[in-house]
Design an enzyme around this catalytic site. Structure first.
Site, PDB file in Angstrom:
ATOM      1  N   GLY A  92       0.803  -1.218   0.000  1.00  0.00           N
ATOM      2  CA  GLY A  92       0.000   0.000   0.000  1.00  0.00           C
ATOM      3  C   GLY A  92       0.833   1.263   0.000  1.00  0.00           C
ATOM      4  O   GLY A  92       2.064   1.243   0.069  1.00  0.00           O
ATOM      5  N   GLY A  94       2.511   3.694   1.551  1.00  0.00           N
ATOM      6  CA  GLY A  94       3.070   3.998   2.861  1.00  0.00           C
ATOM      7  C   GLY A  94       3.439   5.444   3.045  1.00  0.00           C
ATOM      8  O   GLY A  94       3.490   5.956   4.168  1.00  0.00           O
ATOM      9  N   LYS A 115       3.453  12.044  -3.369  1.00  0.00           N
ATOM     10  CA  LYS A 115       4.510  11.133  -2.918  1.00  0.00           C
ATOM     11  C   LYS A 115       5.353  11.885  -1.888  1.00  0.00           C
ATOM     12  O   LYS A 115       5.824  12.999  -2.153  1.00  0.00           O
ATOM     13  CB  LYS A 115       5.369  10.708  -4.112  1.00  0.00           C
ATOM     14  CG  LYS A 115       6.303   9.546  -3.861  1.00  0.00           C
ATOM     15  CD  LYS A 115       6.922   9.119  -5.190  1.00  0.00           C
ATOM     16  CE  LYS A 115       7.793   7.895  -5.036  1.00  0.00           C
ATOM     17  NZ  LYS A 115       8.361   7.474  -6.346  1.00  0.00           N
ATOM     18  N   ASP A 255       4.001  -4.458  -7.532  1.00  0.00           N
ATOM     19  CA  ASP A 255       3.312  -3.247  -7.100  1.00  0.00           C
ATOM     20  C   ASP A 255       3.778  -2.019  -7.865  1.00  0.00           C
ATOM     21  O   ASP A 255       3.224  -0.930  -7.682  1.00  0.00           O
ATOM     22  CB  ASP A 255       3.475  -3.036  -5.591  1.00  0.00           C
ATOM     23  CG  ASP A 255       4.927  -3.015  -5.162  1.00  0.00           C
ATOM     24  OD1 ASP A 255       5.582  -4.059  -5.268  1.00  0.00           O
ATOM     25  OD2 ASP A 255       5.407  -1.961  -4.724  1.00  0.00           O
ATOM     26  N   ASN A 256       4.786  -2.178  -8.727  1.00  0.00           N
ATOM     27  CA  ASN A 256       5.270  -1.068  -9.544  1.00  0.00           C
ATOM     28  C   ASN A 256       4.933  -1.252 -11.024  1.00  0.00           C
ATOM     29  O   ASN A 256       5.499  -0.558 -11.864  1.00  0.00           O
ATOM     30  CB  ASN A 256       6.784  -0.904  -9.385  1.00  0.00           C
ATOM     31  CG  ASN A 256       7.166  -0.391  -8.018  1.00  0.00           C
ATOM     32  OD1 ASN A 256       6.379   0.278  -7.364  1.00  0.00           O
ATOM     33  ND2 ASN A 256       8.364  -0.708  -7.573  1.00  0.00           N
TER      34      ASN A 256
END
Length: 488
Positions: A92, A94, A115, A255-256
């Site tokens: 997730g 973070g 970000k 996740d990327n």
């Protein structure tokens, strides 16, 4: 908290409303002393935003997430991920937030995403959820360079200093990146949905992805299978473009990988200098899993993980579902190879005819030549532009084995390369690693002039200009081996 005096901006909260299981409402941390470092004014206008408003104190707070438009619901998105091959069920955002979705004048939907905006419930271990100025500027310049090169990518709207100090190996100035993307749906998003909500949640997410990215799939007999095939095609094309430009993502965890087919999450990325298929730049990639040459293989592996989450939606019969998944995934290698060969022929100014075996052989053999002689990847292709016009000396001066180079050049010239086409395919300027580091170090000290000049070069990469000679040159020998870091 909403504030009606803020700059006028309309953000939807579609993801937040549709997927409460995949997000947590959250707020960005208040910046101690916010200051705008970079604003992408052309992108702001494309999004229908007023750059002057965004440069105001209210606009700066908006870009930081400290002023939330009426009706918006910032959320930290949930996802899982295979990180260097090991599965993590709960990753997730973070240190990131989805502020909401913005619709531009053309009707295109964009995620507005932060970000470095502070620790969220998904933050792991002792992570502070913050970001340092250097890594945020790195993503800004790399993503905007990728856009200028015609490669699908998230884009950077702004970098803002927070006034905070973040502790890494040493104290560094804190910053937030405001970026936009077609979405932030990832392979890891589907992995998390599969693990926590099963096929029902995966189907809802798949329907969302179809509607947002691949509406044509909705008309297929099997919409979920058509979605998967579309993602396979998009990733095959994307990774081929990475390879053709010499880009190394550095951290191709599931996740990327974006469902949209965009490049996202520029962490320990770099560009190949002296050509080496085994090039690895990330300090955390000890095994070379995400080396330059491994990127197509890893992309296919990641897509297999996506297929695993969608299997029950392909067919009620498990064996038939698996067969359908294998067939769709099997297209990746063919589509990647076709995209790479077509792209390499374009770089060499050759005919795109897939049945022209001679030009295909010349295109394949140039990689062997580059590797054998450790030629600078970008400089070699740009010098070929001159060779196509009759001046081969710039490229011949690079050779370690002149006889081998001349033999290849003779074969290539026999095919009558198109120099004008090559001008459009081979950039003079890329974010060369030594120049990126130089610009980031200066910006961290408070001098952003080198960053601005680098940005000016790489966002107009195909047009050679006076005063930019150093931006087209390989790294000096004193630069030494290059290593990048995630910046977390």
């Amino acid at each position: 908290m909403s504030d009606t005096s803020q700059p006028d901006i309309a953000l939807d909260r579609r993801f937040a409303q549709e997927f409460p299981e995949l997000s947590i409402p959250w707020s960005a941390e208040e910046a101690a002393a916010p200051r705008l470092i970079m604003l992408n004014e052309p992108l702001a206008r494309l999004l229908g935003l007023d750059p002057a408003d965004l440069q105001s104190p209210d606009g700066v707070r908006l870009l930081l997430g400290n002023r939330v438009p009426r009706g918006a619901t910032p959320v930290a998105q949930a996802y899982s991920g295979h990180q260097f091959g090991s599965y993590s069920p709960r990753l997730g955002d973070g240190r990131a937030l989805l502020l909401g979705e913005l619709t531009d004048a053309e009707g295109q939907l964009w995620d507005m995403h932060l970000k470095g905006s502070g620790r969220t419930p998904f933050a792991r271990g002792g992570a502070d959820g913050k970001a340092a100025l250097g890594p945020m500027l790195r993503e800004y310049v790399i993503s905007e360079a990728m856009h200028a090169l015609g490669i699908p990518t998230s884009r950077s709207l702004a970098v803002l200093a927070t006034g905070d100090v973040v502790q890494r190996e040493k104290p560094l100035p804190g910053a937030v990146l405001t970026r936009v993307a077609a979405s932030h749906l990832r392979v890891g998003s589907f992995q998390y949905a599969h693990a926590t909500g099963g096929s029902e949640l995966v189907r809802r997410l798949a329907d969302h992805a179809v509607d947002r990215h691949y509406p044509g799939a909705a008309n297929a007999d099997n919409a979920c299978l058509a979605l998967f095939a579309s993602v396979v095609s998009a990733q095959a094309e994307l990774v081929a473009q990475w390879m053709l430009i010499g880009f190394v993502h550095g951290v191709m965890n599931t996740d990327n990988m974006a469902i949209s087919g965009e490049s996202i999450d520029y962490g320990p990325c770099a560009f190949v200098d002296a050509f080496d298929p085994a090039a690895v730049y990330s300090s955390i990639d000890q095994s070379g899993r995400y080396a330059y040459q491994s990127q197509p293989v890893v992309a296919e592996w990641n897509l297999a993980r996506l297929a695993e989450t969608l299997l029950p939606l392909f067919d009620d019969d498990a064996d038939e579902a698996l067969a359908l998944a294998q067939e769709a995934l099997g297209a990746f290698r063919c589509e990647y190879s076709a995209a790479w060969v077509l792209g390499m022929k374009a770089k060499l100014g050759l005919s795109p005819d897939p049945d022209d075996e001679t030009s295909t052989s010349v295109a394949n053999d140039v990689v062997v030549l580059l590797q054998a002689q450790s030629l600078d990847y970008t400089s070699f292709f740009r010098a070929l532009n001159h060779a196509a016009r009759g001046d081969a000396e710039p490229v011949r001066e690079m050779a370690l084995d002149l006889e081998a180079l001349d033999a290849w050049l003779d074969r290539w010239r026999d095919l009558a390369p198109n120099a004008e086409q090559m001008d459009r395919e081979n950039p003079a300027y890329i974010p060369r690693n030594h120049l990126v580091e130089e610009a980031l170090e200066a910006a961290t000290r408070g001098d952003t002039a080198p960053f601005h000049q680098l940005l000016e070069a790489v966002t107009d990469p195909y047009r050679e200009r006076e005063g930019f000679v150093r931006y087209a040159l390989p790294a000096p020998a004193s630069f030494g081996p290059y290593q990048t870091f995630c910046g977390t």
